[in-house]
Design a protein around this motif. Structure first.
Motif, short mmCIF file in Angstrom:
data_model
loop_
_atom_site.label_atom_id
_atom_site.label_comp_id
_atom_site.label_asym_id
_atom_site.label_seq_id
_atom_site.Cartn_x
_atom_site.Cartn_y
_atom_site.Cartn_z
N SER A 130 48.12 39.98 27.80
CA SER A 130 47.24 39.62 29.34
C SER A 130 47.06 40.81 29.97
O SER A 130 47.76 41.78 30.44
CB SER A 130 48.36 38.75 30.21
OG SER A 130 48.26 38.50 31.19
N LYS A 131 46.07 41.09 31.12
CA LYS A 131 45.34 41.63 31.37
C LYS A 131 46.37 41.81 32.75
O LYS A 131 46.49 42.81 34.12
CB LYS A 131 43.90 41.96 31.31
CG LYS A 131 44.12 41.04 33.03
CD LYS A 131 41.76 40.94 33.15
CE LYS A 131 41.55 40.05 33.58
NZ LYS A 131 40.31 40.13 34.28
N PHE A 132 47.05 40.82 33.09
CA PHE A 132 48.15 40.80 34.54
C PHE A 132 49.17 40.70 33.76
O PHE A 132 50.31 41.54 35.43
CB PHE A 132 48.00 39.51 34.79
CG PHE A 132 46.70 38.46 35.36
CD1 PHE A 132 45.82 38.77 36.44
CD2 PHE A 132 46.48 38.10 34.25
CE1 PHE A 132 44.46 38.53 36.44
CE2 PHE A 132 45.35 37.15 35.03
CZ PHE A 132 43.91 37.86 35.53
N THR B 28 38.91 40.96 26.73
CA THR B 28 37.97 39.84 26.21
C THR B 28 37.56 38.55 28.05
O THR B 28 38.11 39.66 28.77
CB THR B 28 38.98 39.08 25.50
OG1 THR B 28 40.55 38.25 26.74
CG2 THR B 28 39.21 39.64 24.25
N ASP B 29 37.02 37.87 27.27
CA ASP B 29 36.70 36.94 28.29
C ASP B 29 38.12 35.83 29.02
O ASP B 29 38.23 35.31 29.88
CB ASP B 29 35.16 35.57 27.94
CG ASP B 29 34.11 36.87 27.60
OD1 ASP B 29 34.51 38.05 28.38
OD2 ASP B 29 33.12 36.13 26.85
N SER B 30 38.62 36.06 28.05
CA SER B 30 40.44 34.79 28.29
C SER B 30 41.45 35.93 29.20
O SER B 30 42.24 35.54 29.04
CB SER B 30 40.69 34.16 26.80
OG SER B 30 41.04 35.60 26.01
N ASP B 31 40.50 36.83 29.82
CA ASP B 31 42.19 37.77 30.61
C ASP B 31 43.09 38.30 29.60
O ASP B 31 44.23 38.09 29.80
CB ASP B 31 43.11 36.96 31.84
CG ASP B 31 41.45 36.34 32.23
OD1 ASP B 31 40.50 36.94 32.89
OD2 ASP B 31 41.66 35.36 33.51
#
Length: 189
Positions: free
Chosen positions: A106-108, A136-139
């Motif tokens: 996850s980018k978070f 990606t578009d899905s974070d």
């Protein structure tokens, strides 16, 4: 003394004659075959060569994979359960081999992002392959491996050569996972 000069002159003439004498059975003869048959033979040999894309497709089949062409003209194939992409253009003697999605998170997750960034920099410093990430578009952050290498018909055992390049991807992916895990362990200490 005169006999020595005559012998040296005869040896010089002999070597001069051998050097410029046209001998078709001698591969090292400096005189080139300039007749029409030699030209046509060379031309027919050039016609038998594969383009880089054709060579890539046939080599992928020979290693036991089934290549498919994607919408963006890449060659997609599966090798040992992993999907690879190859960019092969006819007028270029090099190909790009891409191992997409070898790691994702996850980018978070800032800690994981820091670990991955550190490991990617270390792997890229070695210079065997390029490892990079995309979002990606899905974070999700996805890590890919890419290698640019020569791919011509003159390479002996080209199937083994391609397998060697693919093996580099497996080793790099394994190194990536091991080094990320080492970073996690060091953070826990």
């Amino acid at each position: 003394m005169e006999h020595i000069l005559v012998i040296i002159a005869l040896l010089g003439l002999y070597y001069f004659y051998r050097y410029y004498y046209r001998d078709d059975s001698n591969d090292y003869s400096p005189v080139m075959n300039t007749d029409q048959e030699g030209y046509q033979e060379k031309e027919s040999n050039m016609e038998e060569t594969f383009s880089t894309r054709q060579l890539a497709l046939t080599t992928i089949k020979k290693i036991g994979s089934e290549p498919k062409c994607t919408e963006d003209e890449r060659i997609q194939f599966e090798y040992q359960g992993v999907i690879f992409l190859m960019e092969a253009v006819d007028d270029c003697k090099f190909v790009n081999l891409i191992g997409p999605w070898c790691h994702n998170f996850s980018k978070f997750d800032i800690d994981e992002f820091s670990r991955v960034r550190q490991v990617l920099n270390d792997i890229n410093a070695r210079g065997m392959v390029s490892v990079f990430y995309s979002i990606t578009d899905s974070d999700e952050v996805v890590v890919h491996i890419k290698k640019h290498f020569l791919f011509v018909q003159q390479i002996p055992n080209i199937e083994d050569y391609l397998k060697l390049m693919l093996d580099i991807f497996f080793r790099t992916a394994r190194t990536l996972h091991v080094e990320i895990e080492k970073c996690r362990v060091q953070e826990c200490k």
